[in-house]
Scaffold this active site. Structure first.
Site, PDB file in Angstrom:
ATOM      1  N   GLY A  74       0.405  -1.638   0.339  1.00  0.00           N
ATOM      2  CA  GLY A  74       0.094  -0.197  -0.482  1.00  0.00           C
ATOM      3  C   GLY A  74       1.361   1.132   0.044  1.00  0.00           C
ATOM      4  O   GLY A  74       2.045   0.825   0.647  1.00  0.00           O
ATOM      5  N   GLU A 106       5.585  -6.269   5.539  1.00  0.00           N
ATOM      6  CA  GLU A 106       6.373  -7.887   5.580  1.00  0.00           C
ATOM      7  C   GLU A 106       6.073  -9.151   4.015  1.00  0.00           C
ATOM      8  O   GLU A 106       6.739  -9.279   4.122  1.00  0.00           O
ATOM      9  CB  GLU A 106       4.968  -7.734   5.929  1.00  0.00           C
ATOM     10  CG  GLU A 106       5.378  -8.648   7.317  1.00  0.00           C
ATOM     11  CD  GLU A 106       3.653  -8.996   7.949  1.00  0.00           C
ATOM     12  OE1 GLU A 106       2.734  -9.089   8.244  1.00  0.00           O
ATOM     13  OE2 GLU A 106       4.109 -10.425   9.424  1.00  0.00           O
ATOM     14  N   THR A 109       5.479   0.242   6.864  1.00  0.00           N
ATOM     15  CA  THR A 109       4.118  -0.181   7.088  1.00  0.00           C
ATOM     16  C   THR A 109       3.608   1.232   7.993  1.00  0.00           C
ATOM     17  O   THR A 109       4.212   1.867   8.333  1.00  0.00           O
ATOM     18  CB  THR A 109       3.976  -1.413   8.203  1.00  0.00           C
ATOM     19  OG1 THR A 109       2.725  -0.567   8.555  1.00  0.00           O
ATOM     20  CG2 THR A 109       5.044  -1.437   9.476  1.00  0.00           C
ATOM     21  N   ILE A 110       2.398   2.056   7.446  1.00  0.00           N
ATOM     22  CA  ILE A 110       1.923   2.760   7.810  1.00  0.00           C
ATOM     23  C   ILE A 110       1.320   2.622   8.572  1.00  0.00           C
ATOM     24  O   ILE A 110       0.785   3.540  10.367  1.00  0.00           O
ATOM     25  CB  ILE A 110       0.435   3.109   6.744  1.00  0.00           C
ATOM     26  CG1 ILE A 110       0.464   4.710   7.206  1.00  0.00           C
ATOM     27  CG2 ILE A 110      -0.512   2.428   6.904  1.00  0.00           C
ATOM     28  CD1 ILE A 110      -0.622   5.323   6.160  1.00  0.00           C
ATOM     29  N   ASP A 111       0.439   1.205   9.906  1.00  0.00           N
ATOM     30  CA  ASP A 111       0.049   0.231  11.098  1.00  0.00           C
ATOM     31  C   ASP A 111       1.477   0.642  11.730  1.00  0.00           C
ATOM     32  O   ASP A 111       1.027   0.417  12.686  1.00  0.00           O
ATOM     33  CB  ASP A 111      -0.255  -0.756  10.430  1.00  0.00           C
ATOM     34  CG  ASP A 111      -1.149  -0.531   9.718  1.00  0.00           C
ATOM     35  OD1 ASP A 111      -2.438  -0.276   9.835  1.00  0.00           O
ATOM     36  OD2 ASP A 111      -2.006  -1.966   8.700  1.00  0.00           O
ATOM     37  N   ARG A 166     -24.263  13.644  20.571  1.00  0.00           N
ATOM     38  CA  ARG A 166     -24.115  12.627  19.308  1.00  0.00           C
ATOM     39  C   ARG A 166     -22.655  12.294  20.205  1.00  0.00           C
ATOM     40  O   ARG A 166     -21.750  12.961  20.223  1.00  0.00           O
ATOM     41  CB  ARG A 166     -23.959  13.458  18.506  1.00  0.00           C
ATOM     42  CG  ARG A 166     -25.519  13.669  18.249  1.00  0.00           C
ATOM     43  CD  ARG A 166     -24.877  14.360  16.524  1.00  0.00           C
ATOM     44  NE  ARG A 166     -26.567  14.950  16.471  1.00  0.00           N
ATOM     45  CZ  ARG A 166     -26.388  15.234  14.380  1.00  0.00           C
ATOM     46  NH1 ARG A 166     -25.446  15.936  14.405  1.00  0.00           N
ATOM     47  NH2 ARG A 166     -27.364  15.907  14.561  1.00  0.00           N
TER      48      ARG A 166
END
Lengths: 341, 341, 341, 341
Positions: free
Chosen positions: B10, B103, B125-127, B162
């Site tokens: 990605g 990965e 990895t953006i995560d 809300r």
């Protein structure tokens, strides 16, 4: 426990995040209560306090500055300063103190600790020049602001023949210039740690002018040429002994115009680098510093300051904080030099 | 040397900064030349290349995405994939490869290395879920975007009754939710590592509604309730087997409305978290990764990937990259829980 | 038709949006073709052209600057300038010209039109000082950048006792100072249209210092005190006859320090106000200007420039463009004065 | 005079700027005093007030939301609503009322005025759908947020083969979609005013997929296909009768995946469009609205609302405000269509 909190020195994005974390964990989590001291060491020196409870810290996480106010008041330079603080702490029933600040503030914290007051320090310097921690909060925000400004200069650099100079903070350490310059693709970065040769700077500038693009120079306010290349700058101090605007950035612009015959324009970012909302990095770091500081107080682990090591928040002796200045090492500057010219 | 470069997986802010650093140091500094492979492993698999010289990397530092393109093509799942790549590298005269990716991409890199191809990896990895490095570039940018979005929700939370839910990236690791939620002052943060009890979430929500303010929940796309609390969500997959929008954020909104009688609204940030210009942190990190990668190639130090440890860029074995997922540890989540409710 | 396009004068966010709109409507919509002239009037003067097709304008909408380059070359000041341009247009087979620029550029456009060349003008001035249009693109972006900078100064103003001065663009018209100062809550706004009395400015500054907050002053680069109050400023010109940095902002800082005994600090935004991506307002305005310009060419409606009136894009005579400067009227300045002190 | 102020309807960046301008001019300038009513019409209905003086409005200019709170309480739908308000105003000694809000709020204002209460209205709608004014504050901010989000999607669109859909606000008018989509270069923009043909949308999407880039679609939440093309959407309402997330954006994603075999991903911006700090445009507009409103009150010019016409702030009858909705005209949509596909 009844814990005093103060913020000293220049303001810095993230101070409020530290305060909020201390209070949010200290009151509902540990059952402590807090006394806010106003305007740095002036607060405990004069017994000037403000309410510091959960309501007081609501909504402050994203805000720059400090709800406690700040000052450069230094009790070590005031007669009986330490003694007066101890008296005021005693009469206010304060059991321990969390001092958030830079070298000066932490120096006082250490002296207080040595004189028997239980103190925990939280390091703060927008210049990132404390050796005991990987990063300090505020630095990432300042670098981001400077980078965005330099990004904008690129637009002009692509369409006009002008040298563009951006002067950023950093009197003794060039971290902001190094990171912002590297992040924004500066053609030259000048830092206090490495006196520059104006001939070499001009050579970079001229080599850049030979492409379609104009040169962008990022310069720390404390950068200066090698001995003998600058005569007038030193004299240009303001009434408070600070180098005036019209400092190094302006000097550079004049020299470049004189030597290249091309226009040079300077942007001096000044205080906008230390204002506004902190970045996510700084908010997380400041919050974690605050959590660790209140944990230390709760565990009666005094005489320490919190610090970042890798991804961990650790505790180090307060003496480490005030030992040596963290300056830009040669190899980090060499990384940036790859992109010069 | 003649060095191939590719980006896989990605897209992620900072990829271009890595590529630029490799080229800017590799060509004028070391005298190497480069071959750009297009669209991740599809490039070397099909021999699809593009010019990669100093001119090609001009102006790309601040840009998101990757000039080389990307794909999820995995040669390990293609017949003779590795062999075909080796053939193409040989016929193109490529001496070494720099593979930038997560990965999967690094898994292929490792396989290639094991089969005799000189490879250096750059983690992406953006995560932020790679164990071998403190941080990966792109993560700080994603966190910043999510934080800014949540900051904006606070305005509404202060004036309407809300529940506001913000669903962020993170299928297997909750780092983005943790950092963005902590930075923006979320009232609840839900992450994949810790299945949540919907009753407890609703309790936080109701306790918040009792103040003047409305609750803000930050939820990783991969978060899920404890067993037995969710029935329908699993079935709501799209044609490609991914959890659809109308995933966990939407499920939460429905549950909260049903149980509290108050409105709940969801924002799904989606791809905007991985687009746009990288933050200064990510640009500096990506640039330093690129410099270290080309240094490693230049020193014939293959089979490694670059990594951040504290403030240093180091090299670790490629096998470390693909070992275990870095998930949010219990103690980091506990830090955030201090601010829940 | 074969249509030439050029951009002249200082760069300005939105130029690329205009160019893109012209090309995107002109080629697939009307079947015209385009010739891009490089660096303003230097292009047609020297016959320096560049390809300008749909591919060339891809991705440029969000980018500051101009893909055509710009310059201040003025054919009216060059011998046979107009004649040489006409020759080059003829030999290149150019049937009509779209000139995007400010007063000078449009003045040349008008002269060309008077000499028989079919020209359409698109107004451009970051200072918003053209009378014939409600707004010009680039202005909103510049105001936004200045406002954000001043917003940041408030953080410091809330915690330190310093006068903070922000010098913004505007040599002859104070629109940027007026809008940015009003948007960011400045305590004093000084513009070229209204010479200021330094005693009154100092009075505002001192009144502000008596509150907990520090004063923030926004000053156009072209602002100046009433006669007799400034002696040295005029002499501080650079080699090109421009007021140097260390101009009015710096002068103000010195005066304030001298008269109040408080520190004063100046930020000079300079070129960062005209760089970077345009705001939505400017992108929409610039796009609509471009669409209207190509419509006018297509309808053979020459000698006009496009303009904004309310929410409509209209056409006005090129002579209107170069008539009088739009300065800040007294009643608009009075609106801002409500918030002084 | 003693003047009541209230804000009604959804929150909107700029409300605080209006309130501040009213107070800053009304108190020191004209010598009036103010009563803040809490939560829209609920305030005067229940006599719920808050202090509204110069101190109360300090620092609120850059903040989103409203310090007075808001609600959708409509006295016209409550028994004796108008009478109860008149009683409360009388007993509080309120001489006149400034009501800041949208169609509903201004409808009540008009009814009050007709029943003898001196009222001045300030229009507020983030959707920009009031006919009587060129623009309303909040709209520019919402468009800016949406544009920035779409800008980020471009990064992904350049490197992956996915249709990216961004759903923005706008139930009845497509202004936000039109401006944000035009500003950010969307490939398709769908608005409520013009039911779309899904076949034609898919044709645009497929034509875009044939280039190297992926399509970006911007869709108003109130957009819908022509009759007969959508069956299920209508049924997907929440407990409050609103179209749920998983509304039109999600429906589009499913249709596009089904018909093109390519992935489609949706971002639903939701409430982040109405939060956070206002843009400079909105702050200046809101401030000028506030100044004009207090001028009108001061001149006893009631039954009017303030409005923007070109660059002037004017006054129009309150009846104009509630006459017809300002929808996107055919020719404005046609401008955007130039860039479709």
């Amino acid at each position: 426990m009844r814990i005093g909190v103060l913020t000293g020195g220049g303001d810095c994005p993230g101070l409020n995040a530290v305060i909020r974390a201390i209070v949010r964990k200290g009151i509902p989590g540990y059952g402590h209560e807090f006394v806010g001291f106003r305007d740095g060491w002036r607060g405990p020196l004069e017994g000037d306090t403000t309410v510091l409870d959960v309501q007081a810290v609501r909504g402050i996480l994203p805000r720059g500055g400090t709800i406690l106010g700040s000052s450069r008041t230094n009790p070590l330079k005031i007669e009986n300063g330490i003694a007066r603080i101890k008296e005021n702490l005693a009469s206010l029933g304060v059991d321990a103190l969390i001092a958030i600040g830079g070298e000066d503030t932490l120096g006082v914290a250490r002296a207080l600790h040595d004189s028997g007051v239980p103190v925990v320090g939280v390091p703060k310097t927008i210049d990132n020049d404390l050796n005991a921690t990987d990063y300090t909060f505020g630095f990432d925000t300042a670098v981001g602001i400077a980078m965005e400004a330099i990004d904008r200069l690129h637009t002009t650099a692509e369409s006009h023949h002008r040298a563009l100079i951006c002067e950023v903070m950093g009197r003794h350490a060039g971290w902001i210039a190094l990171h912002a310059g590297m992040a924004a693709g500066a053609n030259v970065i000048l830092i206090p740690e490495k006196p520059f040769d104006i001939d070499r700077v001009v050579a970079y500038v001229e080599s850049r002018f030979r492409t379609r693009y104009s040169p962008i120079l990022v310069v720390s306010e404390g950068a200066h040429p090698v001995d003998g290349q600058m005569e007038l700058l030193g004299g240009d101090l303001d009434a408070f002994g600070h180098v005036r605007l019209g400092g190094i950035g302006e000097w550079l612009a004049k020299e470049i115009e004189k030597r290249t015959g091309k226009e040079a324009r300077t942007t001096v970012l000044g205080h906008i680098q230390r204002g506004g909302t902190p970045t996510a990095f700084d908010r997380v770091l400041a919050t974690r510093f605050g959590l660790q500081a209140i944990d230390a107080v709760n565990e009666h682990d005094f005489g320490i300051m919190v610090a970042l090591r890798g991804t961990d928040i650790v505790r180090v002796g307060l003496d480490e904080a005030t030992a040596t200045l963290k300056t830009v090492p040669v190899e980090r500057y060499a990384e940036a030099e790859v992109f010069f010219g």
